[in-house]
Write a protein that holds these residues in place. Structure first.
Motif, PDB file in Angstrom:
ATOM      1  N   THR A 193     -29.217  42.632  24.486  1.00 48.86           N
ATOM      2  CA  THR A 193     -28.139  43.045  25.375  1.00 48.86           C
ATOM      3  C   THR A 193     -28.224  42.262  26.686  1.00 48.86           C
ATOM      4  OG1 THR A 193     -29.470  44.795  26.372  1.00 48.86           O
ATOM      5  CG2 THR A 193     -28.212  45.363  24.397  1.00 48.86           C
ATOM      6  N   GLY A 194     -27.161  42.355  27.457  1.00 46.10           N
ATOM      7  CA  GLY A 194     -27.156  41.732  28.777  1.00 46.10           C
ATOM      8  C   GLY A 194     -27.013  40.228  28.768  1.00 46.10           C
ATOM      9  N   VAL A 195     -26.587  39.651  27.646  1.00 43.70           N
ATOM     10  CA  VAL A 195     -26.417  38.196  27.538  1.00 43.70           C
ATOM     11  C   VAL A 195     -25.016  37.814  28.017  1.00 43.70           C
ATOM     12  CG1 VAL A 195     -26.235  36.256  25.934  1.00 43.70           C
ATOM     13  CG2 VAL A 195     -28.070  37.946  25.665  1.00 43.70           C
ATOM     14  N   THR A 196     -24.938  36.847  28.914  1.00 46.25           N
ATOM     15  CA  THR A 196     -23.646  36.353  29.375  1.00 46.25           C
ATOM     16  C   THR A 196     -23.057  35.393  28.338  1.00 46.25           C
ATOM     17  OG1 THR A 196     -24.249  36.543  31.699  1.00 46.25           O
ATOM     18  CG2 THR A 196     -22.439  35.041  31.171  1.00 46.25           C
ATOM     19  N   VAL A 197     -21.843  35.702  27.907  1.00 47.67           N
ATOM     20  CA  VAL A 197     -21.117  34.837  26.973  1.00 47.67           C
ATOM     21  C   VAL A 197     -19.901  34.304  27.719  1.00 47.67           C
ATOM     22  CG1 VAL A 197     -19.977  34.644  24.739  1.00 47.67           C
ATOM     23  CG2 VAL A 197     -21.868  36.271  25.041  1.00 47.67           C
ATOM     24  N   ARG A 198     -19.773  32.995  27.766  1.00 49.44           N
ATOM     25  CA  ARG A 198     -18.636  32.369  28.456  1.00 49.44           C
ATOM     26  C   ARG A 198     -17.665  31.799  27.429  1.00 49.44           C
ATOM     27  NH1 ARG A 198     -18.863  29.036  33.992  1.00 49.44           N
ATOM     28  NH2 ARG A 198     -19.390  31.194  34.536  1.00 49.44           N
ATOM     29  N   PHE A 243     -23.189  30.782  24.691  1.00 45.85           N
ATOM     30  CA  PHE A 243     -24.040  31.969  24.673  1.00 45.85           C
ATOM     31  C   PHE A 243     -25.176  31.817  25.683  1.00 45.85           C
ATOM     32  CE2 PHE A 243     -22.013  32.245  20.498  1.00 45.85           C
ATOM     33  CZ  PHE A 243     -21.650  33.586  20.475  1.00 45.85           C
ATOM     34  N   ASN A 244     -25.519  32.929  26.346  1.00 43.48           N
ATOM     35  CA  ASN A 244     -26.575  32.950  27.356  1.00 43.48           C
ATOM     36  C   ASN A 244     -26.328  31.883  28.419  1.00 43.48           C
ATOM     37  OD1 ASN A 244     -28.773  34.171  28.480  1.00 43.48           O
ATOM     38  ND2 ASN A 244     -30.251  33.485  26.951  1.00 43.48           N
ATOM     39  N   PHE A 245     -25.070  31.817  28.837  1.00 39.45           N
ATOM     40  CA  PHE A 245     -24.658  30.804  29.801  1.00 39.45           C
ATOM     41  C   PHE A 245     -25.471  30.937  31.090  1.00 39.45           C
ATOM     42  CE2 PHE A 245     -22.079  29.098  33.244  1.00 39.45           C
ATOM     43  CZ  PHE A 245     -21.700  27.878  32.722  1.00 39.45           C
ATOM     44  N   GLY A 246     -25.935  29.815  31.592  1.00 36.49           N
ATOM     45  CA  GLY A 246     -26.677  29.784  32.834  1.00 36.49           C
ATOM     46  C   GLY A 246     -28.178  29.885  32.684  1.00 36.49           C
ATOM     47  N   VAL A 247     -28.654  30.109  31.450  1.00 37.77           N
ATOM     48  CA  VAL A 247     -30.095  30.195  31.186  1.00 37.77           C
ATOM     49  C   VAL A 247     -30.476  29.067  30.238  1.00 37.77           C
ATOM     50  CG1 VAL A 247     -31.979  31.628  30.314  1.00 37.77           C
ATOM     51  CG2 VAL A 247     -30.016  32.700  31.447  1.00 37.77           C
ATOM     52  N   ASP A 248     -31.504  28.305  30.565  1.00 36.06           N
ATOM     53  CA  ASP A 248     -31.872  27.188  29.692  1.00 36.06           C
ATOM     54  C   ASP A 248     -32.750  27.675  28.540  1.00 36.06           C
ATOM     55  OD1 ASP A 248     -34.524  27.369  30.652  1.00 36.06           O
ATOM     56  OD2 ASP A 248     -34.173  25.835  32.171  1.00 36.06           O
ATOM     57  N   GLY A 249     -32.850  26.815  27.523  1.00 32.25           N
ATOM     58  CA  GLY A 249     -33.612  27.172  26.335  1.00 32.25           C
ATOM     59  C   GLY A 249     -35.099  27.299  26.588  1.00 32.25           C
ATOM     60  N   ALA A 250     -35.612  26.556  27.550  1.00 30.75           N
ATOM     61  CA  ALA A 250     -37.034  26.645  27.868  1.00 30.75           C
ATOM     62  C   ALA A 250     -37.379  28.039  28.382  1.00 30.75           C
ATOM     63  CB  ALA A 250     -37.410  25.595  28.900  1.00 30.75           C
ATOM     64  N   THR A 251     -36.460  28.662  29.090  1.00 32.60           N
ATOM     65  CA  THR A 251     -36.673  30.011  29.615  1.00 32.60           C
ATOM     66  C   THR A 251     -36.430  31.071  28.549  1.00 32.60           C
ATOM     67  OG1 THR A 251     -36.000  29.301  31.828  1.00 32.60           O
ATOM     68  CG2 THR A 251     -35.923  31.660  31.368  1.00 32.60           C
ATOM     69  N   ALA A 252     -35.344  30.923  27.798  1.00 28.32           N
ATOM     70  CA  ALA A 252     -34.954  31.957  26.838  1.00 28.32           C
ATOM     71  C   ALA A 252     -35.670  31.838  25.503  1.00 28.32           C
ATOM     72  CB  ALA A 252     -33.448  31.887  26.609  1.00 28.32           C
ATOM     73  N   GLY A 253     -36.156  30.621  25.168  1.00 27.64           N
ATOM     74  CA  GLY A 253     -36.669  30.388  23.832  1.00 27.64           C
ATOM     75  C   GLY A 253     -35.519  30.215  22.852  1.00 27.64           C
ATOM     76  N   GLU A 254     -35.850  29.827  21.634  1.00 29.48           N
ATOM     77  CA  GLU A 254     -34.804  29.636  20.632  1.00 29.48           C
ATOM     78  C   GLU A 254     -34.175  30.978  20.279  1.00 29.48           C
ATOM     79  OE1 GLU A 254     -35.159  26.662  17.386  1.00 29.48           O
ATOM     80  OE2 GLU A 254     -34.987  28.427  16.072  1.00 29.48           O
ATOM     81  N   GLN A 255     -32.850  31.037  20.268  1.00 26.98           N
ATOM     82  CA  GLN A 255     -32.131  32.267  19.964  1.00 26.98           C
ATOM     83  C   GLN A 255     -31.001  31.971  18.984  1.00 26.98           C
ATOM     84  OE1 GLN A 255     -31.042  33.098  24.102  1.00 26.98           O
ATOM     85  NE2 GLN A 255     -32.339  34.922  24.064  1.00 26.98           N
ATOM     86  N   THR A 256     -30.694  32.975  18.139  1.00 26.17           N
ATOM     87  CA  THR A 256     -29.623  32.828  17.153  1.00 26.17           C
ATOM     88  C   THR A 256     -28.535  33.853  17.427  1.00 26.17           C
ATOM     89  OG1 THR A 256     -31.137  32.000  15.459  1.00 26.17           O
ATOM     90  CG2 THR A 256     -29.025  32.877  14.705  1.00 26.17           C
TER      91      THR A 256
END
Length: 337
Positions: A240-245, A298-311
């Motif tokens: 939850t709480g993921v920004t989608v643009r 998906f998860n706009f504004g957060v890079d993959g290094a911070t979030a990890g791989e997400q599907t």
């Protein structure tokens, strides 16, 4: 009268950034097996950059009111043909098929003699062949005057909900900045097909995916108005709480766009997010603009290094605040027992 370039030369007068030459046919086949064709590159200069072909003498328009021209390009593009010295011009559209297409220019009502033909690709937009040759290099050939009237162009397709289920529709997912997307089975089960996006560990904060059903990464023009500014997308997020643009833009002009955000409220289940372009995250919605390209982030504004791989999964891109799910795929927002 007709003009081809089999001699390997032509008398072009370039202007304002247009450069025309004669080259070997880069894609012989289909409706054009010629050995030689003309090539136009549009470099930085004026938006109306092009080239004028000297016909070598006057041609009477009474011989035919229309001109045919075969065109090859790597994207959808409007082509302007202008009669010299009259100055009358007509526009025909290349679909972006990546194959030779024959365009027709109707000059009914124009009289006199023609001594030159001016060709302009993407009139109104400054070219950039030096840095982006694929999008600013075009070929044309077999310019022919004809007395046969141009066919009436078919009506443009109307936008309908993008479901990923229609076998007659070609769905294209164009990823950028660290996404990897494909069409797959619904994670909730059943026969429904959906899009899945793997946002990699190397994703940038702006990793996204352009979704299209037409050539040139386009969709039919979105029927949004000042009183109808909402779109919806069903999404499946791991948290939850993921920004989608959601971004919509004019495929012919990347500077014309508007984007807005929504936030996921459930995890590992379908929910319908509503995107209201009357509340933009950038730019501003203008119903006078053409919007015919859709991108989702998906998860706009957060890079993959911070979030990890997400599907993530998404489906049913629709006009309005809720397009509904495909048969057998929906999970109700609320169930009362």
């Amino acid at each position: 009268p007709s003009v081809d370039f089999e001699s390997g030369s032509a008398n072009f007068s370039d202007f304002e950034g247009g450069v025309a030459t004669v080259i070997a046919n880069p894609a012989p086949g289909g409706i054009n097996t010629s050995g030689q064709v003309a090539q136009m590159q549009k470099f930085a200069g004026q938006p109306f950059a092009g080239s004028t072909l000297d016909l070598g003498g006057p041609v009477d328009l009474a011989a035919g009111d229309s001109y045919l021209m075969k065109v090859l390009a790597q994207r959808a593009v409007d082509v302007t043909l202008k009669l010299e010295p009259q100055g009358d011009e007509r526009v025909a559209s290349y679909s972006g098929s990546g194959t030779w297409e024959e365009l027709c220019f109707d000059f009914s009502g124009v009289s006199g003699t023609v001594t030159g033909l001016t060709v302009i690709f993407d009139n109104g937009t400054v070219g950039d062949a030096a840095n982006d040759p694929d999008n600013w290099t075009f070929q044309f050939d077999d310019i022919a005057q004809t007395s046969t009237a141009c066919p009436t162009p078919p009506a443009p397709p109307a936008f309908s909900t993008i479901t990923f289920d229609d076998p007659a529709t070609t769905y294209t997912l164009a990823d950028f900045n660290g996404n990897s997307s494909s069409i797959t089975n619904d994670p909730a089960g059943g026969t429904n097909m959906v899009a899945t996006t793997v946002r990699t560990a190397g994703a940038l904060t702006t990793a996204g995916t352009t979704v299209s059903t037409l050539a040139g990464n386009q969709v039919p023009e979105l029927p949004l108005t000042a009183s109808s500014t909402e779109m919806s997308v069903r999404v499946w997020s791991p948290q939850t709480g993921v920004t989608v643009r959601l971004k919509i833009e004019d495929a012919a002009d990347a500077m014309i766009f508007v984007e807005t955000d929504a936030t996921t409220t459930v995890a590992d289940a379908w929910e319908t997010l509503t995107f209201d372009f009357a509340n933009p995250a950038s730019q501003a919605f203008d119903e006078a603009n053409t919007y015919n390209r859709i991108s989702i982030f998906f998860n706009f504004g957060v890079d993959g290094a911070t979030a990890g791989e997400q599907t993530y999964y998404f489906d049913d891109i629709a006009i309005g605040s809720g397009g509904g799910g495909s048969p057998g795929s929906g999970i109700p927002d609320a169930v009362i027992y």
